[in-house]
Design a protein around this motif. Sequence first.
Motif, short mmCIF file in Angstrom:
data_model
loop_
_atom_site.label_atom_id
_atom_site.label_comp_id
_atom_site.label_asym_id
_atom_site.label_seq_id
_atom_site.Cartn_x
_atom_site.Cartn_y
_atom_site.Cartn_z
N LYS A 1 -12.33 -3.40 -61.53
CA LYS A 1 -13.05 -4.66 -61.38
C LYS A 1 -12.38 -5.52 -60.30
CE LYS A 1 -14.79 -6.28 -65.10
NZ LYS A 1 -15.06 -6.92 -66.40
N ALA A 2 -11.05 -5.55 -60.30
CA ALA A 2 -10.32 -6.33 -59.30
C ALA A 2 -10.57 -5.77 -57.89
CB ALA A 2 -8.82 -6.33 -59.62
N ALA A 3 -10.61 -4.44 -57.77
CA ALA A 3 -10.89 -3.82 -56.46
C ALA A 3 -12.27 -4.23 -55.96
CB ALA A 3 -10.79 -2.29 -56.56
N ARG A 4 -13.24 -4.29 -56.86
CA ARG A 4 -14.59 -4.68 -56.48
C ARG A 4 -14.60 -6.13 -55.98
NH1 ARG A 4 -19.74 -2.64 -57.53
NH2 ARG A 4 -18.69 -0.69 -57.01
N PHE A 5 -13.83 -7.00 -56.62
CA PHE A 5 -13.75 -8.39 -56.16
C PHE A 5 -13.15 -8.44 -54.75
CE2 PHE A 5 -13.86 -9.72 -60.74
CZ PHE A 5 -15.04 -10.44 -60.64
N GLY A 6 -12.14 -7.59 -54.49
CA GLY A 6 -11.57 -7.52 -53.14
C GLY A 6 -12.59 -7.08 -52.12
N VAL A 7 -13.41 -6.12 -52.49
CA VAL A 7 -14.48 -5.63 -51.60
C VAL A 7 -15.51 -6.73 -51.34
CG1 VAL A 7 -16.41 -4.01 -51.43
CG2 VAL A 7 -14.18 -3.20 -52.18
N TYR A 8 -15.88 -7.48 -52.38
CA TYR A 8 -16.82 -8.60 -52.18
C TYR A 8 -16.24 -9.57 -51.16
CZ TYR A 8 -19.52 -7.34 -56.39
OH TYR A 8 -20.31 -6.69 -57.31
N ARG A 9 -14.95 -9.86 -51.30
CA ARG A 9 -14.31 -10.80 -50.38
C ARG A 9 -14.36 -10.25 -48.95
NH1 ARG A 9 -9.35 -14.03 -49.96
NH2 ARG A 9 -9.30 -14.50 -47.76
N TYR A 10 -14.05 -8.95 -48.79
CA TYR A 10 -14.11 -8.34 -47.46
C TYR A 10 -15.53 -8.43 -46.89
CZ TYR A 10 -14.36 -5.18 -43.62
OH TYR A 10 -14.60 -4.67 -42.37
N ASN A 11 -16.51 -8.04 -47.70
CA ASN A 11 -17.90 -8.04 -47.22
C ASN A 11 -18.36 -9.45 -46.82
OD1 ASN A 11 -18.50 -5.28 -47.36
ND2 ASN A 11 -19.04 -5.41 -49.52
N ASN A 12 -17.92 -10.46 -47.55
CA ASN A 12 -18.31 -11.83 -47.23
C ASN A 12 -17.68 -12.33 -45.94
OD1 ASN A 12 -19.99 -12.15 -49.44
ND2 ASN A 12 -18.38 -12.96 -50.75
N SER A 13 -16.57 -11.74 -45.54
CA SER A 13 -15.89 -12.24 -44.34
C SER A 13 -16.07 -11.33 -43.11
CB SER A 13 -14.39 -12.42 -44.62
OG SER A 13 -13.82 -11.18 -44.95
N SER A 14 -16.68 -10.16 -43.30
CA SER A 14 -16.83 -9.24 -42.16
C SER A 14 -18.14 -9.53 -41.41
CB SER A 14 -16.83 -7.79 -42.63
OG SER A 14 -18.12 -7.38 -43.02
N ASN A 15 -18.15 -9.10 -40.15
CA ASN A 15 -19.35 -9.24 -39.32
C ASN A 15 -20.18 -7.96 -39.32
OD1 ASN A 15 -18.71 -11.85 -38.51
ND2 ASN A 15 -17.35 -11.09 -36.91
N ASP A 16 -19.78 -6.99 -40.12
CA ASP A 16 -20.46 -5.70 -40.15
C ASP A 16 -21.89 -5.86 -40.68
OD1 ASP A 16 -21.09 -2.79 -40.96
OD2 ASP A 16 -19.09 -2.62 -40.08
N LEU A 17 -22.80 -5.08 -40.13
CA LEU A 17 -24.19 -5.10 -40.57
C LEU A 17 -24.33 -4.50 -41.97
CD1 LEU A 17 -27.20 -5.55 -39.74
CD2 LEU A 17 -27.17 -3.20 -38.87
N PHE A 18 -23.42 -3.57 -42.30
CA PHE A 18 -23.49 -2.84 -43.56
C PHE A 18 -22.44 -3.33 -44.55
CE2 PHE A 18 -25.20 0.02 -40.36
CZ PHE A 18 -26.38 0.45 -40.95
N LEU A 19 -22.74 -3.14 -45.82
CA LEU A 19 -21.78 -3.43 -46.88
C LEU A 19 -20.77 -2.30 -46.99
CD1 LEU A 19 -24.26 -4.71 -49.63
CD2 LEU A 19 -22.57 -6.10 -48.38
N PHE A 20 -19.56 -2.63 -47.36
CA PHE A 20 -18.53 -1.64 -47.66
C PHE A 20 -18.35 -1.58 -49.17
CE2 PHE A 20 -17.80 -1.93 -43.26
CZ PHE A 20 -16.95 -0.91 -42.86
N LYS A 21 -17.82 -0.45 -49.63
CA LYS A 21 -17.58 -0.25 -51.06
C LYS A 21 -16.28 0.52 -51.20
CE LYS A 21 -20.10 2.76 -53.71
NZ LYS A 21 -21.26 3.24 -54.51
N GLU A 22 -15.57 0.27 -52.31
CA GLU A 22 -14.32 0.99 -52.53
C GLU A 22 -14.59 2.48 -52.72
OE1 GLU A 22 -15.82 -0.45 -56.50
OE2 GLU A 22 -15.68 -1.29 -54.50
N SER A 23 -13.82 3.30 -52.02
CA SER A 23 -13.98 4.75 -52.16
C SER A 23 -12.82 5.34 -52.96
CB SER A 23 -14.08 5.44 -50.81
OG SER A 23 -12.93 5.20 -50.04
N GLN A 24 -11.63 4.72 -52.83
CA GLN A 24 -10.48 5.22 -53.57
C GLN A 24 -9.46 4.11 -53.73
OE1 GLN A 24 -8.45 8.55 -51.79
NE2 GLN A 24 -7.48 9.12 -53.70
N ILE A 25 -8.95 3.96 -54.94
CA ILE A 25 -7.85 3.03 -55.19
C ILE A 25 -6.57 3.87 -55.12
CG2 ILE A 25 -6.81 1.39 -56.81
CD1 ILE A 25 -9.71 1.05 -57.98
N LYS A 26 -5.77 3.63 -54.10
CA LYS A 26 -4.60 4.46 -53.84
C LYS A 26 -3.40 4.08 -54.71
CE LYS A 26 -4.74 7.00 -50.48
NZ LYS A 26 -5.07 8.44 -50.48
#
Length: 125
Positions: A32-57
């Motif tokens: 759940k915490a990783a998903r919140f980090g991804v939301y934060r990244y997506n909200n601040s990026s200029n990318d046309l596409f959304l990113f999603k967590e693929s692996q928690i290392k």
Amino acid sequence: CVVSVTNVPPRHSTIRPGSPVPVNTNNPGVRKAARFGVYRYNNSSNDLFLFKESQIKKAMVQIVRGLKYMLHVEIKRTVCEKRDHASLDSCHFQREKNLQRMLRCYFEVWIQPWTHRVHIPVAHC
């Protein structure tokens, strides 16, 4: 957003307030915490596409007025465009070679379950 964190360690736990400890990367709180980090990244990026967590290392948790997760996460570009506001759960990773992109990120996600607050002081990709 509303967050419920039910994985607070029991009183007899070896986890002490203030000291970060490793936690399983499949832990529901970690995911759940990783998903919140991804939301934060997506909200601040200029990318046309959304990113999603693929692996928690790697994941650490620290008890400090809530749960502070320190996460090393790989995120990948999905086929979902930001303007569609799709649910990340239904977004598949890019298959087209020239559109694929993977980033290594470090997120700090602080969750206070009793106030339903999530704060992300650090999100580096």
